[in-house]
Design a protein around this motif. Structure first.
Motif, PDB file in Angstrom:
ATOM      1  N   ILE A   1     -36.172  19.426  42.185  1.00 29.53           N
ATOM      2  CA  ILE A   1     -36.381  20.298  43.338  1.00 29.53           C
ATOM      3  C   ILE A   1     -35.081  21.071  43.502  1.00 29.53           C
ATOM      4  CG2 ILE A   1     -36.829  20.439  45.809  1.00 29.53           C
ATOM      5  CD1 ILE A   1     -39.200  19.352  44.340  1.00 29.53           C
ATOM      6  N   TYR A   2     -35.131  22.381  43.287  1.00 29.11           N
ATOM      7  CA  TYR A   2     -33.906  23.175  43.267  1.00 29.11           C
ATOM      8  C   TYR A   2     -33.547  23.684  44.663  1.00 29.11           C
ATOM      9  CZ  TYR A   2     -34.295  23.037  38.209  1.00 29.11           C
ATOM     10  OH  TYR A   2     -34.367  22.606  36.905  1.00 29.11           O
ATOM     11  N   LEU A   3     -32.322  23.368  45.089  1.00 30.98           N
ATOM     12  CA  LEU A   3     -31.787  23.918  46.320  1.00 30.98           C
ATOM     13  C   LEU A   3     -31.253  25.316  46.026  1.00 30.98           C
ATOM     14  CD1 LEU A   3     -29.713  20.835  47.587  1.00 30.98           C
ATOM     15  CD2 LEU A   3     -32.186  21.224  47.691  1.00 30.98           C
ATOM     16  N   LYS A   4     -31.495  26.252  46.927  1.00 29.04           N
ATOM     17  CA  LYS A   4     -31.095  27.635  46.688  1.00 29.04           C
ATOM     18  C   LYS A   4     -30.112  28.088  47.761  1.00 29.04           C
ATOM     19  CE  LYS A   4     -35.467  28.897  44.428  1.00 29.04           C
ATOM     20  NZ  LYS A   4     -36.040  27.544  44.464  1.00 29.04           N
ATOM     21  N   GLU A   5     -29.080  28.773  47.324  1.00 30.61           N
ATOM     22  CA  GLU A   5     -28.059  29.246  48.252  1.00 30.61           C
ATOM     23  C   GLU A   5     -28.641  30.203  49.283  1.00 30.61           C
ATOM     24  OE1 GLU A   5     -23.438  30.701  47.954  1.00 30.61           O
ATOM     25  OE2 GLU A   5     -24.872  31.482  46.472  1.00 30.61           O
TER      26      GLU A   5
ATOM     27  N   GLU B   1     -12.846  38.899  50.855  1.00 29.73           N
ATOM     28  CA  GLU B   1     -13.975  39.728  50.439  1.00 29.73           C
ATOM     29  C   GLU B   1     -14.666  39.213  49.179  1.00 29.73           C
ATOM     30  OE1 GLU B   1     -11.978  43.253  47.864  1.00 29.73           O
ATOM     31  OE2 GLU B   1     -11.316  43.170  49.964  1.00 29.73           O
ATOM     32  N   LEU B   2     -13.999  38.401  48.389  1.00 28.80           N
ATOM     33  CA  LEU B   2     -14.570  37.891  47.141  1.00 28.80           C
ATOM     34  C   LEU B   2     -15.196  36.509  47.290  1.00 28.80           C
ATOM     35  CD1 LEU B   2     -11.766  38.991  44.632  1.00 28.80           C
ATOM     36  CD2 LEU B   2     -13.892  40.183  45.205  1.00 28.80           C
TER      37      LEU B   2
ATOM     38  N   LYS C   1     -18.822  30.232  46.874  1.00 26.06           N
ATOM     39  CA  LYS C   1     -19.165  31.241  45.869  1.00 26.06           C
ATOM     40  C   LYS C   1     -18.013  32.216  45.729  1.00 26.06           C
ATOM     41  CE  LYS C   1     -22.770  34.540  44.563  1.00 26.06           C
ATOM     42  NZ  LYS C   1     -24.069  35.144  44.974  1.00 26.06           N
ATOM     43  N   ILE C   2     -17.594  32.464  44.487  1.00 19.88           N
ATOM     44  CA  ILE C   2     -16.467  33.355  44.225  1.00 19.88           C
ATOM     45  C   ILE C   2     -16.925  34.461  43.287  1.00 19.88           C
ATOM     46  CG2 ILE C   2     -14.122  33.534  43.333  1.00 19.88           C
ATOM     47  CD1 ILE C   2     -13.620  30.707  44.164  1.00 19.88           C
ATOM     48  N   ASP C   3     -16.772  35.699  43.724  1.00 13.78           N
ATOM     49  CA  ASP C   3     -17.257  36.862  42.988  1.00 13.78           C
ATOM     50  C   ASP C   3     -16.146  37.433  42.114  1.00 13.78           C
ATOM     51  OD1 ASP C   3     -18.651  39.021  42.059  1.00 13.78           O
ATOM     52  OD2 ASP C   3     -18.544  40.161  43.937  1.00 13.78           O
ATOM     53  N   ILE C   4     -16.069  36.933  40.881  1.00 12.74           N
ATOM     54  CA  ILE C   4     -15.062  37.389  39.929  1.00 12.74           C
ATOM     55  C   ILE C   4     -15.724  37.601  38.572  1.00 12.74           C
ATOM     56  CG2 ILE C   4     -12.994  36.416  41.012  1.00 12.74           C
ATOM     57  CD1 ILE C   4     -13.403  33.918  39.316  1.00 12.74           C
ATOM     58  N   PRO C   5     -15.132  38.440  37.706  1.00 11.82           N
ATOM     59  CA  PRO C   5     -15.775  38.792  36.430  1.00 11.82           C
ATOM     60  C   PRO C   5     -15.467  37.856  35.272  1.00 11.82           C
ATOM     61  CG  PRO C   5     -13.848  40.152  36.751  1.00 11.82           C
ATOM     62  CD  PRO C   5     -13.957  39.279  37.973  1.00 11.82           C
ATOM     63  N   ILE C   6     -15.039  36.631  35.552  1.00 15.42           N
ATOM     64  CA  ILE C   6     -14.795  35.656  34.495  1.00 15.42           C
ATOM     65  C   ILE C   6     -15.593  34.395  34.820  1.00 15.42           C
ATOM     66  CG2 ILE C   6     -12.498  36.530  33.932  1.00 15.42           C
ATOM     67  CD1 ILE C   6     -11.315  34.199  35.558  1.00 15.42           C
ATOM     68  N   SER C   7     -15.733  33.504  33.842  1.00 19.03           N
ATOM     69  CA  SER C   7     -16.465  32.263  34.090  1.00 19.03           C
ATOM     70  C   SER C   7     -15.723  31.430  35.117  1.00 19.03           C
ATOM     71  CB  SER C   7     -16.627  31.462  32.793  1.00 19.03           C
ATOM     72  OG  SER C   7     -15.404  30.831  32.444  1.00 19.03           O
ATOM     73  N   ILE C   8     -16.475  30.647  35.868  1.00 14.13           N
ATOM     74  CA  ILE C   8     -15.848  29.869  36.935  1.00 14.13           C
ATOM     75  C   ILE C   8     -14.961  28.767  36.359  1.00 14.13           C
ATOM     76  CG2 ILE C   8     -17.577  28.066  37.324  1.00 14.13           C
ATOM     77  CD1 ILE C   8     -15.860  30.283  40.015  1.00 14.13           C
TER      78      ILE C   8
ATOM     79  N   THR D   1     -19.816  24.710  37.232  1.00 16.32           N
ATOM     80  CA  THR D   1     -20.430  24.355  35.947  1.00 16.32           C
ATOM     81  C   THR D   1     -20.440  22.850  35.728  1.00 16.32           C
ATOM     82  OG1 THR D   1     -18.268  24.892  34.966  1.00 16.32           O
ATOM     83  CG2 THR D   1     -20.023  26.534  34.764  1.00 16.32           C
ATOM     84  N   ALA D   2     -19.597  22.111  36.451  1.00 17.77           N
ATOM     85  CA  ALA D   2     -19.674  20.644  36.389  1.00 17.77           C
ATOM     86  C   ALA D   2     -20.994  20.157  36.974  1.00 17.77           C
ATOM     87  CB  ALA D   2     -18.505  20.016  37.138  1.00 17.77           C
ATOM     88  N   TYR D   3     -21.636  21.014  37.779  1.00 19.13           N
ATOM     89  CA  TYR D   3     -22.972  20.752  38.335  1.00 19.13           C
ATOM     90  C   TYR D   3     -24.024  21.658  37.699  1.00 19.13           C
ATOM     91  CZ  TYR D   3     -20.383  18.411  42.088  1.00 19.13           C
ATOM     92  OH  TYR D   3     -19.547  17.580  42.807  1.00 19.13           O
ATOM     93  N   GLU D   4     -23.641  22.316  36.597  1.00 21.47           N
ATOM     94  CA  GLU D   4     -24.511  23.243  35.875  1.00 21.47           C
ATOM     95  C   GLU D   4     -24.847  24.483  36.705  1.00 21.47           C
ATOM     96  OE1 GLU D   4     -27.758  21.373  33.620  1.00 21.47           O
ATOM     97  OE2 GLU D   4     -26.895  19.432  34.149  1.00 21.47           O
ATOM     98  N   ILE D   5     -23.913  24.917  37.552  1.00 23.10           N
ATOM     99  CA  ILE D   5     -24.083  26.120  38.365  1.00 23.10           C
ATOM    100  C   ILE D   5     -22.854  27.000  38.194  1.00 23.10           C
ATOM    101  CG2 ILE D   5     -24.315  27.041  40.704  1.00 23.10           C
ATOM    102  CD1 ILE D   5     -25.905  24.619  41.460  1.00 23.10           C
ATOM    103  N   GLU D   6     -23.077  28.225  37.774  1.00 16.82           N
ATOM    104  CA  GLU D   6     -21.998  29.182  37.552  1.00 16.82           C
ATOM    105  C   GLU D   6     -21.650  29.888  38.873  1.00 16.82           C
ATOM    106  OE1 GLU D   6     -19.089  30.764  36.280  1.00 16.82           O
ATOM    107  OE2 GLU D   6     -20.125  30.013  34.473  1.00 16.82           O
ATOM    108  N   GLY D   7     -20.416  30.381  38.970  1.00 18.78           N
ATOM    109  CA  GLY D   7     -20.027  31.244  40.063  1.00 18.78           C
ATOM    110  C   GLY D   7     -19.622  30.540  41.346  1.00 18.78           C
TER     111      GLY D   7
END
Length: 372
Positions: A131-135, A295-296, A311-318, A337-343
């Motif tokens: 069951i996926y929780l969504k931001e 702002e990011l 959540k961090i809005d940057i152009p590289i992998s978290i 990504t330790a929880y399989e979620i990027e960003g």
């Protein structure tokens, strides 16, 4: 038996000793041994003097009667005999899954959550659906999706409330709906409640509302003494009796000194909670001010627990961001990504205020590279 690598633990094992400003932890500012004993004015020398003549044997297998009695006070409907002491909440979760899950069973898990709650069932040969929780929904547990995914042969639903990493809570009304769905198919509901005591008053333990509910917890997070590695399961008599058989294969007992410390802290839980709630409330205010100025950065605010999922809005992998931040600024976070979620990053705002303020300042300084 095959099992996936444990993302969060591998990350912390590799990086936490390199941190100067550790914002990756989820324990509310750990107490020293002296602070834990002295929280009610007890002299540590007096405390240990009373233990000097105690034989260092195996002690009480399931936890001392005093321990079981104090833990039972945390619930409304649990007899102290149905409390079983474990090696932290990880030991409690493992005991529950080991005792009840067989190859071919169907398990439903929330996601993201503590990886143990879905990868141990998988390793035992169970089929796991998520069951996926969504931001965008505030990381709220979607009851309607559980209705769609539950089966007549679902053996267990595994939950984590408040949730690691998001810090959000399954409210009592929603938990009762989950229990009603589980009851229709006879499924167990396992809730890792290790962060629950600092949640709002709209919180209840699953064991208090469901005869097949399993509550797991420990003294590691909101009680601030992970060093003694003591947790427990709280269940009905029937489930406790099942657990006893399997527990004999996984744990004899905790140490006598650890048990004595656990009893002392549990007896003084109100003082511990007062200390920790103030720290979290003050730190959460700092975190909110920082998020609103950045702002990011954005955040679904947690429920006065110790973790947040920023959540961090940057152009590289978290992951790259977290490694570079640590190396350049000395600040440690857990990459999503330790929880399989990027960003996203898990940011524990449960450290000392000085560490938090300086850590946030250094994250902002690093983020200056990405501002428009």
């Amino acid at each position: 038996m095959d099992i996936a690598n444990f993302g969060v633990e591998e990350w912390l094992n590799e990086w936490e000793k390199k941190a100067i400003y550790d914002l990756a932890q989820s324990t509310v500012s750990s107490m020293t041994l002296e602070e834990a004993i002295n929280i009610d004015g007890t002299d540590p020398d007096f405390f240990f003097r009373n233990l000097y003549q105690t034989k260092m044997n195996y002690g009480y297998i399931e936890g001392s009667p005093e321990f079981k009695k104090e833990v039972a006070k945390l619930y409304r409907n649990v007899d102290s005999d149905n409390i079983l002491q474990t090696n932290g909440a990880t030991g409690a979760n493992f005991l529950a899954i080991f005792s009840l899950i067989n190859p071919g069973d169907h398990v439903v898990s929330m996601f993201p959550t503590y990886q143990q709650l879905y990868d141990i069932p998988r390793s035992f040969g169970a089929e796991v659906d998520f069951i996926y929780l969504k931001e965008e929904s505030g990381w709220k547990f979607p009851i309607d999706e559980l209705e769609n995914i539950i089966r007549s042969n679902t053996k267990m639903i595994t939950l984590n409330s408040a949730n690691n990493p998001t810090g959000t809570l399954i409210k009592e009304e929603d938990l009762r709906q989950i229990v009603n769905i589980a009851e229709r198919v006879g499924a167990y509901v396992l809730v890792d409640e290790v962060y629950a005591p600092f949640s709002s008053l709209d919180s209840t333990s699953v064991v208090d509302i469901y005869d097949k509910g399993i509550s797991t917890n420990s003294l590691s997070k909101t009680f601030s003494i992970p060093g003694i590695r003591i947790g427990w399961t709280a269940t009905s008599k029937e489930i406790a009796n099942v657990f006893r058989k399997y527990r004999d294969y996984t744990m004899i007992c905790s140490g006598i000194i650890d048990d004595a410390l656990a009893v002392h802290v549990l007896k003084n839980k109100d003082k511990v909670f007062k200390r920790n709630y103030k720290l979290l409330a003050d730190n959460l205010k700092q975190l909110k001010e920082w998020v609103e100025s950045e702002e990011l950065v954005s955040l679904v605010y947690p429920e006065y627990v110790s973790t947040s999922f920023v959540k961090i809005d940057i152009p590289i992998s978290i992951r790259e961001f977290c490694i570079d931040l640590l190396q350049k600024e000395g600040v440690l976070l857990v990459p999503g990504t330790a929880y399989e979620i990027e960003g996203h990053v898990r940011l524990g705002y449960c450290c000392s205020p000085e560490i938090l303020v300086e850590g946030l300042k250094r994250i902002s300084r690093y983020l200056n590279h990405y501002r428009k």
